[in-house]
Design an enzyme around this catalytic site. Structure first.
Site, mmCIF file in Angstrom:
data_model
loop_
_atom_site.group_PDB
_atom_site.id
_atom_site.type_symbol
_atom_site.label_atom_id
_atom_site.label_comp_id
_atom_site.label_asym_id
_atom_site.label_seq_id
_atom_site.Cartn_x
_atom_site.Cartn_y
_atom_site.Cartn_z
ATOM 1 N N HIS A 150 -0.394 0.234 0.398
ATOM 2 C CA HIS A 150 0.661 1.191 0.041
ATOM 3 C C HIS A 150 0.920 1.118 -1.458
ATOM 4 O O HIS A 150 0.779 0.066 -2.068
ATOM 5 C CB HIS A 150 1.962 0.891 0.800
ATOM 6 C CG HIS A 150 2.422 -0.521 0.658
ATOM 7 N ND1 HIS A 150 1.886 -1.555 1.385
ATOM 8 C CD2 HIS A 150 3.357 -1.084 -0.154
ATOM 9 C CE1 HIS A 150 2.469 -2.687 1.043
ATOM 10 N NE2 HIS A 150 3.358 -2.436 0.110
ATOM 11 N N HIS A 168 3.780 1.486 -4.331
ATOM 12 C CA HIS A 168 5.224 1.566 -4.612
ATOM 13 C C HIS A 168 5.425 2.577 -5.739
ATOM 14 O O HIS A 168 4.739 2.517 -6.756
ATOM 15 C CB HIS A 168 5.763 0.230 -5.124
ATOM 16 C CG HIS A 168 5.721 -0.893 -4.146
ATOM 17 N ND1 HIS A 168 6.849 -1.373 -3.528
ATOM 18 C CD2 HIS A 168 4.697 -1.646 -3.684
ATOM 19 C CE1 HIS A 168 6.524 -2.388 -2.732
ATOM 20 N NE2 HIS A 168 5.220 -2.574 -2.810
HETATM 21 P P1 AMP Z 1 4.510 -5.384 -0.501
HETATM 22 O O1 AMP Z 1 5.132 -6.665 -0.968
HETATM 23 O O2 AMP Z 1 3.774 -4.653 -1.596
HETATM 24 O O3 AMP Z 1 3.704 -5.580 0.749
HETATM 25 O O4 AMP Z 1 5.725 -4.421 -0.178
HETATM 26 C C1 AMP Z 1 6.222 -4.204 1.092
HETATM 27 C C2 AMP Z 1 7.460 -3.364 0.918
HETATM 28 O O5 AMP Z 1 7.803 -2.808 2.174
HETATM 29 C C3 AMP Z 1 8.672 -4.151 0.437
HETATM 30 O O6 AMP Z 1 9.144 -3.581 -0.791
HETATM 31 C C4 AMP Z 1 9.676 -4.009 1.570
HETATM 32 O O7 AMP Z 1 10.992 -3.874 1.100
HETATM 33 C C5 AMP Z 1 9.204 -2.748 2.268
HETATM 34 N N1 AMP Z 1 9.509 -2.643 3.669
HETATM 35 C C6 AMP Z 1 9.377 -3.595 4.624
HETATM 36 N N2 AMP Z 1 9.717 -3.111 5.840
HETATM 37 C C7 AMP Z 1 10.050 -1.805 5.648
HETATM 38 C C8 AMP Z 1 10.492 -0.753 6.499
HETATM 39 N N3 AMP Z 1 10.658 -0.941 7.822
HETATM 40 N N4 AMP Z 1 10.767 0.455 5.953
HETATM 41 C C9 AMP Z 1 10.609 0.659 4.625
HETATM 42 N N5 AMP Z 1 10.186 -0.291 3.768
HETATM 43 C C10 AMP Z 1 9.928 -1.503 4.259
#
Ligand code: AMP
Ligand code: ZN
Length: 147
Positions: free
Chosen positions: A105, A107
């Site tokens: 994903h 950001h």
């Molecule tokens: P990463 O550290 O790049 O894997 O980022 C994962 C991101 O997903 C983090 O910024 C979390 O805050 C976000 N996240 C986790 N669970 C959810 C969810 N259910 N809905 C939206 N964002 C989420």
């Protein structure tokens, strides 16, 4: 969309299937964009391909392309909507890089001057030109399949 390409227990696959709630701001046949539940700044969003792949290099090319095209389209809309000034696009690949959700994903993080956020906050060092050349040569070899 082919639901077979999604993983059963992945949080993002579950969001894509509609099994978990999300605040979607954009969706097409290959990607969805929803707001991060723990934002760095207001409007922080995640661009998520609709196929379960762990890292960038695991994504089929058409999803990879769409990820970038949609990011470039949605990011300025977010900046405008939240009255930010700029944005960072960050893709964490692998746990050592901070990836917590193992479904690739991007950001989109809206930014304001002086917002105190330090995305590229790692300490830096200054290698010599020779050291840069040595590392560059190693990388070129791997890209050519010599290593
Ligand atoms: P990463 O550290 O790049 O894997 O980022 C994962 C991101 O997903 C983090 O910024 C979390 O805050 C976000 N996240 C986790 N669970 C959810 C969810 N259910 N809905 C939206 N964002 C989420
Ligand atoms: Zn997934």
């Amino acid at each position: 969309m082919n639901f077979m390409s999604l993983a059963r227990d992945c949080i993002f696959c579950r969001i894509i299937r509609g099994e978990l709630p999300s605040t979607k701001v954009y969706e097409d046949d290959k990607v969805v964009v929803f707001l991060d539940i723990y934002p760095i700044n207001t409007g922080h969003a995640l661009v998520v391909p609709k196929v379960h792949a762990e890292k960038l290099e695991d994504l089929p090319e058409e999803y990879l392309e769409r990820l970038l095209v949609v990011t470039a389209k949605v990011a300025p809309a977010i900046v405008k909507a939240v009255k930010a000034e700029a944005y960072n696009v960050v893709i964490n690949n692998g746990r050592a890089a901070g990836q917590e959700i193992m479904h690739v994903h991007a950001h989109i993080i809206p930014r304001m001057t002086g917002d105190g956020c330090n995305i590229m906050g790692c300490r830096r060092f200054k290698p010599s030109r020779e050291e840069l050349e040595r590392v560059g040569e190693e990388i070129r070899k791997v890209l050519k399949g010599e290593k």
